[in-house]
Write an enzyme that holds these catalytic residues in place. Structure first.
Site, mmCIF file in Angstrom:
data_model
loop_
_atom_site.group_PDB
_atom_site.id
_atom_site.type_symbol
_atom_site.label_atom_id
_atom_site.label_comp_id
_atom_site.label_asym_id
_atom_site.label_seq_id
_atom_site.Cartn_x
_atom_site.Cartn_y
_atom_site.Cartn_z
ATOM 1 N N ASP A 47 0.823 -1.211 0.000
ATOM 2 C CA ASP A 47 0.000 0.000 0.000
ATOM 3 C C ASP A 47 0.856 1.258 0.000
ATOM 4 O O ASP A 47 2.083 1.191 0.167
ATOM 5 C CB ASP A 47 -0.948 -0.004 1.217
ATOM 6 C CG ASP A 47 -0.297 -0.559 2.487
ATOM 7 O OD1 ASP A 47 0.940 -0.499 2.576
ATOM 8 O OD2 ASP A 47 -1.017 -1.047 3.363
ATOM 9 N N ASN A 104 -7.485 -3.232 14.264
ATOM 10 C CA ASN A 104 -8.875 -3.543 13.893
ATOM 11 C C ASN A 104 -8.937 -4.720 12.917
ATOM 12 O O ASN A 104 -9.974 -4.958 12.312
ATOM 13 C CB ASN A 104 -9.545 -2.302 13.285
ATOM 14 C CG ASN A 104 -8.816 -1.801 12.043
ATOM 15 O OD1 ASN A 104 -7.877 -2.446 11.571
ATOM 16 N ND2 ASN A 104 -9.245 -0.667 11.507
ATOM 17 N N HIS A 107 -7.139 -5.065 10.140
ATOM 18 C CA HIS A 107 -6.885 -4.791 8.718
ATOM 19 C C HIS A 107 -5.621 -5.492 8.238
ATOM 20 O O HIS A 107 -4.705 -5.751 9.017
ATOM 21 C CB HIS A 107 -6.861 -3.283 8.407
ATOM 22 C CG HIS A 107 -5.677 -2.527 8.906
ATOM 23 N ND1 HIS A 107 -5.759 -1.230 9.377
ATOM 24 C CD2 HIS A 107 -4.360 -2.841 8.978
ATOM 25 C CE1 HIS A 107 -4.561 -0.795 9.701
ATOM 26 N NE2 HIS A 107 -3.699 -1.747 9.473
ATOM 27 N N GLU A 126 -9.574 -1.969 5.422
ATOM 28 C CA GLU A 126 -10.188 -1.753 6.724
ATOM 29 C C GLU A 126 -11.434 -2.646 6.854
ATOM 30 O O GLU A 126 -11.939 -3.174 5.850
ATOM 31 C CB GLU A 126 -10.572 -0.270 6.862
ATOM 32 C CG GLU A 126 -9.386 0.706 6.744
ATOM 33 C CD GLU A 126 -8.509 0.770 8.004
ATOM 34 O OE1 GLU A 126 -8.434 -0.209 8.762
ATOM 35 O OE2 GLU A 126 -7.891 1.837 8.219
HETATM 36 C C1 F6R Z 1 1.432 -1.637 6.114
HETATM 37 C C2 F6R Z 1 0.170 -2.313 6.219
HETATM 38 C C3 F6R Z 1 -0.586 -2.429 7.499
HETATM 39 C C4 F6R Z 1 0.277 -2.756 8.706
HETATM 40 C C5 F6R Z 1 -0.561 -2.725 9.976
HETATM 41 C C6 F6R Z 1 0.260 -3.007 11.214
HETATM 42 O O1 F6R Z 1 1.931 -1.770 4.797
HETATM 43 O O2 F6R Z 1 -0.266 -2.749 5.239
HETATM 44 O O3 F6R Z 1 -1.567 -3.427 7.349
HETATM 45 O O4 F6R Z 1 0.872 -4.009 8.543
HETATM 46 O O5 F6R Z 1 -1.154 -1.470 10.107
HETATM 47 O O6 F6R Z 1 1.174 -1.973 11.404
HETATM 48 P P1 F6R Z 1 2.313 -2.085 12.502
HETATM 49 O O7 F6R Z 1 3.175 -3.200 12.086
HETATM 50 O O8 F6R Z 1 3.043 -0.760 12.448
HETATM 51 O O9 F6R Z 1 1.639 -2.325 13.800
#
Ligand code: F6R
Length: 246
Positions: free
Chosen positions: A68, A136, A138, A143
């Site tokens: 992303d 959450n 994701h 989301e």
């Molecule tokens: C990032 C992404 C998100 C993260 C998620 C967890 O490319 O796609 O899904 O993997 O928000 O983020 P952290 O690892 O910072 O807790």
């Protein structure tokens, strides 16, 4: 159908374990295609991969695809996912920046950019996709409520996600509100999924994802429908999973 939960001794050990599996993939297929996540969870994987490269692993033919990108940050902004991945992965491994594909971050052309990215990934065929998990549930920036059939698309970040990512910005206001993300169907096309999570704050999301129900309310629960998944967690992230991780 295989979903394995691995309990790692630490966040660092979790990263090392996944990096060793990636090294095996690369040794068997030097031009492998690897999907990469950003955020803090995968950092130990990239650090361990850099060690393996220092010890002789040749990752120079690998193609990398980001999950992303924020919309509205210039590519050179220190928090754009292109910059983050160049800092965490490309430079430490001594790789060509052209081997890394990241969705474009231009709001004006987002829909066309999403289509182009989806096409590019489809042609490449990701061998292994690294995933973190949001509080959450994701994955990527899909989301809760995102259709499982979604492909790469423009999406609005929830306030939970923006708050979680505010740690990388000077203020919450500066966290972008939109992104371009691989869709859930895009992620599910990868040959293998490697999900990493650590820390007690991830325990509820990990438990919801793995225990089910499989539902678009918890995007990560979709991994239960994939044929080849490995979830690597430390004890804190696994703490609500006792019957699964034991
Ligand atoms: C990032 C992404 C998100 C993260 C998620 C967890 O490319 O796609 O899904 O993997 O928000 O983020 P952290 O690892 O910072 O807790």
């Amino acid at each position: 159908m295989s979903l394995t939960v691995e309990l790692a001794l630490s966040e660092r050990a979790a990263g090392r374990s996944i990096a060793l599996r990636l090294a095996e993939v690369i040794a068997a297929k030097p031009a492998a295609v690897i999907g990469v996540a950003t955020g803090s969870s995968p950092e130990p994987i990239y650090a361990a991969l850099a060690d393996l490269v220092r010890d002789g692993l040749d990752a120079s033919q690998v193609t990398w695809f980001a999950l992303d990108e924020y919309l509205g940050l210039p590519a050179a902004h220190p928090q754009s996912y292109r910059s983050v991945l160049e800092r965490a992965l490309i430079r430490p491994l001594g790789l060509d920046p052209a081997s890394l594909h990241v969705p474009a971050g231009h709001p004006a052309t987002a829909d066309a950019d999403a289509e182009a990215y989806e096409r590019l990934i489809g042609e490449a065929q990701v061998d292994v996709q690294i995933l973190g998990i949001g509080h959450n549930g994701h994955i990527g920036f899909n989301e809760p409520g995102t259709p499982f059939a979604s492909t790469t698309h423009r999406a609005v970040l929830t306030s939970t996600t923006r708050k979680a990512n505010a740690r990388y910005f000077d203020s919450l206001d500066l966290v972008p509100r939109e992104c371009l993300t691989q869709g859930i169907a895009t992620i599910m096309r990868a040959g293998t999924l490697e999900l990493i999570a650590s820390g007690a704050e991830k325990a509820p999301a990990v438990a919801r994802a793995l225990r089910g129900p499989v539902s678009e309310d918890c995007p990560a629960s979709v991994v239960n429908l994939h044929g080849s998944v490995r979830v690597t967690v430390d004890a804190d992230a696994a703490s609500l999973l006792s019957s699964i991780a034991s």
